[in-house]
Design a protein around this motif. Structure first.
Motif, short mmCIF file in Angstrom:
data_model
loop_
_atom_site.label_atom_id
_atom_site.label_comp_id
_atom_site.label_asym_id
_atom_site.label_seq_id
_atom_site.Cartn_x
_atom_site.Cartn_y
_atom_site.Cartn_z
N ALA A 1 0.83 -1.21 0.00
CA ALA A 1 0.00 0.00 0.00
C ALA A 1 0.87 1.26 0.00
N ARG A 2 1.94 1.25 0.75
CA ARG A 2 2.85 2.40 0.79
C ARG A 2 3.45 2.66 -0.59
N VAL A 3 3.80 1.60 -1.31
CA VAL A 3 4.34 1.75 -2.66
C VAL A 3 3.27 2.29 -3.61
N MET A 4 2.04 1.81 -3.49
CA MET A 4 0.95 2.30 -4.35
C MET A 4 0.66 3.77 -4.06
N GLN A 5 0.71 4.15 -2.79
CA GLN A 5 0.52 5.55 -2.41
C GLN A 5 1.61 6.42 -3.05
N ARG A 6 2.84 5.95 -2.96
CA ARG A 6 3.95 6.71 -3.55
C ARG A 6 3.77 6.85 -5.06
N MET B 1 0.92 6.99 -6.68
CA MET B 1 -0.12 7.99 -6.92
C MET B 1 0.41 9.40 -6.65
N GLU B 2 1.25 9.55 -5.64
CA GLU B 2 1.87 10.86 -5.37
C GLU B 2 2.76 11.28 -6.52
N ARG B 3 3.56 10.34 -7.03
CA ARG B 3 4.47 10.67 -8.14
C ARG B 3 3.72 11.00 -9.42
N LEU B 4 2.51 10.45 -9.56
CA LEU B 4 1.68 10.78 -10.72
C LEU B 4 0.94 12.11 -10.53
N GLY B 5 1.06 12.69 -9.35
CA GLY B 5 0.44 13.99 -9.08
C GLY B 5 -0.90 13.94 -8.39
N PHE B 6 -1.28 12.80 -7.84
CA PHE B 6 -2.60 12.66 -7.21
C PHE B 6 -2.54 12.62 -5.69
N GLY B 7 -1.41 12.91 -5.11
CA GLY B 7 -1.28 12.86 -3.65
C GLY B 7 -1.99 13.98 -2.94
N GLU B 8 -2.00 15.15 -3.55
CA GLU B 8 -2.61 16.32 -2.89
C GLU B 8 -4.12 16.37 -3.08
N GLU B 9 -4.57 16.22 -4.31
CA GLU B 9 -6.01 16.29 -4.60
C GLU B 9 -6.74 15.01 -4.23
N GLY B 10 -6.04 13.89 -4.30
CA GLY B 10 -6.63 12.62 -3.92
C GLY B 10 -7.02 11.75 -5.09
N GLN C 1 -8.07 -1.21 1.11
CA GLN C 1 -8.49 -0.92 2.47
C GLN C 1 -7.36 -0.30 3.30
N VAL C 2 -6.14 -0.80 3.10
CA VAL C 2 -5.00 -0.22 3.80
C VAL C 2 -4.77 1.21 3.32
N LEU C 3 -4.87 1.44 2.02
CA LEU C 3 -4.71 2.80 1.49
C LEU C 3 -5.71 3.75 2.15
N ALA C 4 -6.98 3.33 2.21
CA ALA C 4 -8.01 4.19 2.80
C ALA C 4 -7.78 4.43 4.28
N ALA C 5 -7.26 3.42 4.98
CA ALA C 5 -7.05 3.55 6.42
C ALA C 5 -5.83 4.39 6.76
N GLN C 6 -4.81 4.36 5.91
CA GLN C 6 -3.55 4.99 6.28
C GLN C 6 -3.21 6.28 5.54
N PHE C 7 -3.88 6.56 4.42
CA PHE C 7 -3.50 7.71 3.61
C PHE C 7 -4.71 8.58 3.29
N GLU C 8 -4.67 9.82 3.73
CA GLU C 8 -5.81 10.72 3.52
C GLU C 8 -6.08 11.01 2.05
N SER C 9 -5.09 10.86 1.20
CA SER C 9 -5.32 11.15 -0.22
C SER C 9 -6.13 10.05 -0.90
N CYS C 10 -6.29 8.89 -0.27
CA CYS C 10 -7.20 7.87 -0.79
C CYS C 10 -8.59 8.22 -0.25
N LYS C 11 -9.41 8.83 -1.10
CA LYS C 11 -10.68 9.42 -0.66
C LYS C 11 -11.84 8.45 -0.59
N ALA C 12 -11.79 7.40 -1.39
CA ALA C 12 -12.89 6.43 -1.41
C ALA C 12 -12.34 5.13 -1.98
N ILE C 13 -12.99 4.03 -1.61
CA ILE C 13 -12.58 2.73 -2.15
C ILE C 13 -13.80 1.96 -2.60
N HIS C 14 -13.57 1.03 -3.52
CA HIS C 14 -14.57 0.06 -3.92
C HIS C 14 -13.87 -1.28 -3.89
#
Length: 160
Positions: free
Chosen positions: A73-78, A80-89, A103-116
């Motif tokens: 999840a940390r790698v996936m978050q990184r 998304m940040e490198r693609l420019g989606f870390g701030e807006e989500g 689920q881990v992304l949603a629980a640990q990173f505020e930039s993950c705004k919603a999950i399915h």
């Protein structure tokens, strides 16, 4: 390295995470259908489908450390940040193993705004964190969907 062109500033970024024993190829039909329906400048979504660590066309995790879904999840978050989606989500979608990562992304990173998620799970601590933080998650998702940055003149964003 990643190559791609982001055509619309107001498109909603969606991170598609595959299951096991699958790969990003699971989403090719979806991407083909989106390409058939929309031109590049009209596509309402940025569609990102990486290989999860250790799966198709991806190197395995480092052999010098323990690796878990949390590191994935940390790698996936990184990513998304490198693609420019870390701030807006962004939104994450996952099936099987991808649902755990979502689920881990949603629980640990505020930039993950919603999950399915296409799979239900019991992730212990992660699940408990996610359940206890549902109010923050719902508030975050609502402001993400309603923000002027992501409003669209046409189309809908559904949360089920």
């Amino acid at each position: 390295d990643f190559g791609g062109v982001l055509q619309r500033a107001d498109a909603v970024p969606i991170l598609f995470l595959h299951g096991w024993p699958g790969s990003f190829l699971e989403f090719m039909g979806l991407f083909s259908e989106a390409a058939r329906r929309y031109s590049a400048d009209q596509l309402p979504f940025h569609m990102i489908a990486p290989s999860l660590i250790g799966y198709t066309l991806s190197s395995g995790p480092p052999q010098t450390q323990d690796w878990s879904i949390y590191e994935t999840a940390r790698v996936m978050q990184r990513l998304m940040e490198r693609l420019g989606f870390g701030e807006e989500g962004y939104v994450a979608q996952g099936g099987d193993l991808g649902s755990y990562t979502s689920q881990v992304l949603a629980a640990q990173f505020e930039s993950c705004k919603a999950i399915h998620c296409k799979s239900s799970s019991s992730l212990g601590t992660c699940g408990e964190v996610f359940i206890h933080d549902t109010a923050r998650g719902f508030s975050s998702m609502t402001s993400f969907v309603l923000s002027s940055h992501y409003k669209k003149k046409e189309g809908r964003f559904h949360v089920y």
